[in-house]
Motif scaffolding. Sequence first.
Motif, mmCIF file in Angstrom:
data_model
loop_
_atom_site.group_PDB
_atom_site.id
_atom_site.type_symbol
_atom_site.label_atom_id
_atom_site.label_comp_id
_atom_site.label_asym_id
_atom_site.label_seq_id
_atom_site.Cartn_x
_atom_site.Cartn_y
_atom_site.Cartn_z
ATOM 1 N N UNK A 50 -7.529 -3.461 -8.640
ATOM 2 C CA UNK A 50 -7.852 -3.797 -7.258
ATOM 3 C C UNK A 50 -6.739 -4.715 -6.572
ATOM 4 N N UNK A 51 -6.089 -5.533 -7.383
ATOM 5 C CA UNK A 51 -5.312 -6.488 -6.716
ATOM 6 C C UNK A 51 -3.605 -6.220 -6.926
ATOM 7 N N UNK A 52 -3.381 -4.895 -6.713
ATOM 8 C CA UNK A 52 -1.947 -4.518 -7.355
ATOM 9 C C UNK A 52 -1.491 -3.786 -5.933
ATOM 10 N N UNK A 53 -0.195 -4.457 -5.732
ATOM 11 C CA UNK A 53 0.490 -3.939 -4.522
ATOM 12 C C UNK A 53 0.647 -2.320 -4.521
ATOM 13 N N UNK A 54 0.734 -1.857 -5.650
ATOM 14 C CA UNK A 54 0.646 -0.202 -5.690
ATOM 15 C C UNK A 54 -0.485 0.572 -5.607
ATOM 16 N N UNK A 55 -1.702 -0.478 -5.569
ATOM 17 C CA UNK A 55 -3.101 0.420 -5.810
ATOM 18 C C UNK A 55 -2.987 1.727 -4.976
ATOM 19 N N UNK A 56 -2.807 1.397 -3.443
ATOM 20 C CA UNK A 56 -2.761 2.471 -2.594
ATOM 21 C C UNK A 56 -2.074 3.737 -2.792
ATOM 22 N N UNK A 57 -0.669 3.220 -3.230
ATOM 23 C CA UNK A 57 -0.183 4.446 -3.889
ATOM 24 C C UNK A 57 -0.762 5.312 -4.770
ATOM 25 N N UNK A 58 -1.266 4.658 -5.794
ATOM 26 C CA UNK A 58 -1.893 5.510 -6.861
ATOM 27 C C UNK A 58 -3.127 6.302 -6.272
ATOM 28 N N UNK A 59 -3.891 5.692 -5.309
ATOM 29 C CA UNK A 59 -4.905 6.296 -4.698
ATOM 30 C C UNK A 59 -4.580 7.312 -3.804
ATOM 31 N N UNK A 60 -3.456 7.199 -3.197
ATOM 32 C CA UNK A 60 -3.033 8.408 -2.331
ATOM 33 C C UNK A 60 -2.287 9.643 -3.012
ATOM 34 N N UNK A 61 -1.842 9.179 -4.203
ATOM 35 C CA UNK A 61 -1.221 10.014 -5.046
ATOM 36 C C UNK A 61 -2.418 10.977 -5.631
ATOM 37 N N UNK A 62 -3.508 10.248 -5.976
ATOM 38 C CA UNK A 62 -4.520 11.117 -6.638
ATOM 39 C C UNK A 62 -5.198 11.809 -5.544
ATOM 40 N N UNK A 63 -5.375 11.412 -4.388
ATOM 41 C CA UNK A 63 -6.192 12.313 -3.274
ATOM 42 C C UNK A 63 -5.149 13.472 -3.122
ATOM 43 N N UNK A 64 -3.956 13.270 -2.975
ATOM 44 C CA UNK A 64 -3.032 14.481 -2.571
ATOM 45 C C UNK A 64 -2.970 15.320 -3.824
ATOM 46 N N UNK A 65 -3.191 14.820 -5.157
ATOM 47 C CA UNK A 65 -3.232 16.101 -6.122
ATOM 48 C C UNK A 65 -4.642 16.785 -5.954
ATOM 49 N N UNK A 66 -5.800 16.075 -5.660
ATOM 50 C CA UNK A 66 -6.949 16.452 -5.550
ATOM 51 C C UNK A 66 -7.057 17.536 -4.503
ATOM 52 N N UNK A 67 -6.472 17.324 -3.314
ATOM 53 C CA UNK A 67 -6.233 18.111 -2.179
ATOM 54 C C UNK A 67 -5.575 19.502 -2.533
#
Length: 147
Positions: free
Chosen positions: A84-101
């Motif tokens: 939750x409080x990681x500066x890289x959190x959004x990068x991980x979430x975007x990477x996951x979404x791109x894989x899902x897509x």
Amino acid sequence: MTKAFRTNNHTSRKLKQSIYASYVDSKLVPTKYRGDSSEQTQNLDYGDEEISNQIEKFILNPYFAPLMAPDLSGVAPAFVVTAEFDVLRDDGLMYAQRMKDTGVDVVVYNSPGSIHGFLLWGGAMPKYADADHTIDMFVKYAKKQFK
């Protein structure tokens, strides 16, 4: 230089208008994690060309930043853990979404109240007790994947 990074001006205007910008689009982050991005997006038509030229060879390299790979189809199934409080959190979430897509089987878990590296602390610090839960979830996932 810090201000350039904080306000998303560390990349050039050209880079912000390239295909790479779509790889880091805030729309890839679940709405509940987006927050107020007005400060970061106010200068999308501006960037520091000098800083951008220095860092592009790193930040666009998919071996350094897998999120920047042009094609994520065919990537192995993934269990993506963010904090939750990681500066890289959004990068991980975007990477996951791109894989899902692209049809990759992805499980995403964002550990509440955690910081980058929380898995290293395990149950040693009560504040990061979620580490044990996260590891248990991953082990169950891995066992299912490798049956």
